[in-house]
Structures are given as C-alpha cells and as structure tokens.
Design a protein around this motif. Structure first.
Motif, PDB file in Angstrom:
ATOM      1  N   LEU A  16      -4.698  40.183  -0.448  1.00  0.00           N
ATOM      2  CA  LEU A  16      -5.751  39.225  -1.146  1.00  0.00           C
ATOM      3  C   LEU A  16      -5.298  38.874  -2.640  1.00  0.00           C
ATOM      4  O   LEU A  16      -5.695  37.737  -2.956  1.00  0.00           O
ATOM      5  CB  LEU A  16      -7.169  40.057  -1.268  1.00  0.00           C
ATOM      6  N   ILE A  63     -15.011  36.824   1.767  1.00  0.00           N
ATOM      7  CA  ILE A  63     -13.753  37.721   2.451  1.00  0.00           C
ATOM      8  C   ILE A  63     -14.570  38.417   3.646  1.00  0.00           C
ATOM      9  O   ILE A  63     -15.456  38.747   3.619  1.00  0.00           O
ATOM     10  CB  ILE A  63     -13.311  38.775   1.429  1.00  0.00           C
ATOM     11  N   VAL A  69     -10.683  43.919  -3.823  1.00  0.00           N
ATOM     12  CA  VAL A  69     -11.726  42.811  -3.998  1.00  0.00           C
ATOM     13  C   VAL A  69     -12.042  42.712  -5.529  1.00  0.00           C
ATOM     14  O   VAL A  69     -12.204  41.764  -6.405  1.00  0.00           O
ATOM     15  CB  VAL A  69     -12.850  42.870  -3.197  1.00  0.00           C
ATOM     16  N   LEU A 129     -18.676  39.541   0.329  1.00  0.00           N
ATOM     17  CA  LEU A 129     -17.754  40.205   1.325  1.00  0.00           C
ATOM     18  C   LEU A 129     -18.533  40.632   2.607  1.00  0.00           C
ATOM     19  O   LEU A 129     -19.613  41.096   2.496  1.00  0.00           O
ATOM     20  CB  LEU A 129     -17.556  41.634   0.556  1.00  0.00           C
ATOM     21  N   ALA A 144     -19.687  46.687  -4.417  1.00  0.00           N
ATOM     22  CA  ALA A 144     -19.431  45.424  -4.383  1.00  0.00           C
ATOM     23  C   ALA A 144     -20.625  44.742  -4.975  1.00  0.00           C
ATOM     24  O   ALA A 144     -20.393  43.783  -5.947  1.00  0.00           O
ATOM     25  CB  ALA A 144     -18.870  44.850  -3.096  1.00  0.00           C
TER      26      ALA A 144
END
Length: 142
Positions: free
Chosen positions: A69, A79, A95, A105, A120
């Motif tokens: 990534l 993603i 990430v 995500l 996240a």
C-alpha cells in the motif's frame, strides 16, 4: 460502530463516492474471488490498483500491480481487503501509515476484526467488513 449490520444508505454512500480502490490481495488467477471482484469493479468504472507483493511489477487485468500500500502515490477512496481476518490488524497498521489516509477500509466476505476496525475508525476511516462490493452494488441498484 456496530458491524453486525449496515444501513443500506451507509453502504450506498461509500460505493457512490468511491472512485479509486486499492485491492489488497489481488490475484492474476481468474478462478480467485479477488480477480472476479476486480474485473467487476473495473467494469463499473472504478479505478482499481492491485496490491500483491508476489505480483509487483506485473499486471492484473491490465492494471500495474504494486507490492505494498505504501507504494501507492495517489489518494485512495477505499482499500478492499482480500486477506484472512487474522491479518486485518496488520493491514490497519499499514493503512494508518498512509498519507493521506484512505476514506474507507472494506473487509471482504469473512474478513472481520472489530478491534482493528475500531482503530481505523478512531483515525476517521469508515469501515465495512464481511461484505463484497460486487454483491452490494447490484443489490443496491448502483
């Protein structure tokens, strides 16, 4: 966020705003789900960047493959993760190092780790798990 169920509006908003997707775990094998989903997303006009360290420098469905990534130099809307659920925490680590952060995500079918999702989300990233955009797009009529 409770990841047991998603409102259709939440999923629809993500899929209509998304244009650029990194597909983590992309495969050149036409029998693999990641290949079929990538083909579907491309056919719907999404830009898809395949990510697979074993295929870096090659092409999948005409798209150049990157190994990680971190090698992607453009902002990502989403993603899409084709990795086993046990790796989602490490994916979130990767990430969270990205600048700018992706907006979404997305964990594919069976890819769910609520603790990783929470990290996240704490960084401002929307999360969807255990869903497939190639199923959700037709289901929602998008």
């Amino acid at each position: 966020m409770n990841h047991d169920r998603y409102d259709d509006a939440y999923i629809s908003d993500i899929l209509t705003r998304t244009r650029t997707i990194a597909l983590l775990g992309a495969s050149p094998n036409a029998a693999r789900p990641s290949y079929g989903v990538m083909r579907f997303l491309l056919s719907r006009g999404y830009k898809v960047i395949p990510v697979n360290p074993g295929q870096a420098g090659k092409e999948i469905l005409g798209q150049p493959v990157v190994g990680r990534l971190a090698e992607i130099e453009e902002p990502l809307d989403m993603i899409d993760v084709f990795r086993a659920a046990e790796y989602l925490d490490a994916v979130v680590d990767e990430v969270l190092q990205m600048k700018p952060l992706p907006k979404v995500l997305w964990g594919q079918l069976s890819v769910r780790d609520d603790a990783a999702a929470g990290r996240a989300e704490a960084a401002g990233i929307k999360v969807v798990m255990d869903r497939c955009p190639a199923i959700e797009i037709p289901r929602l009529g998008l």
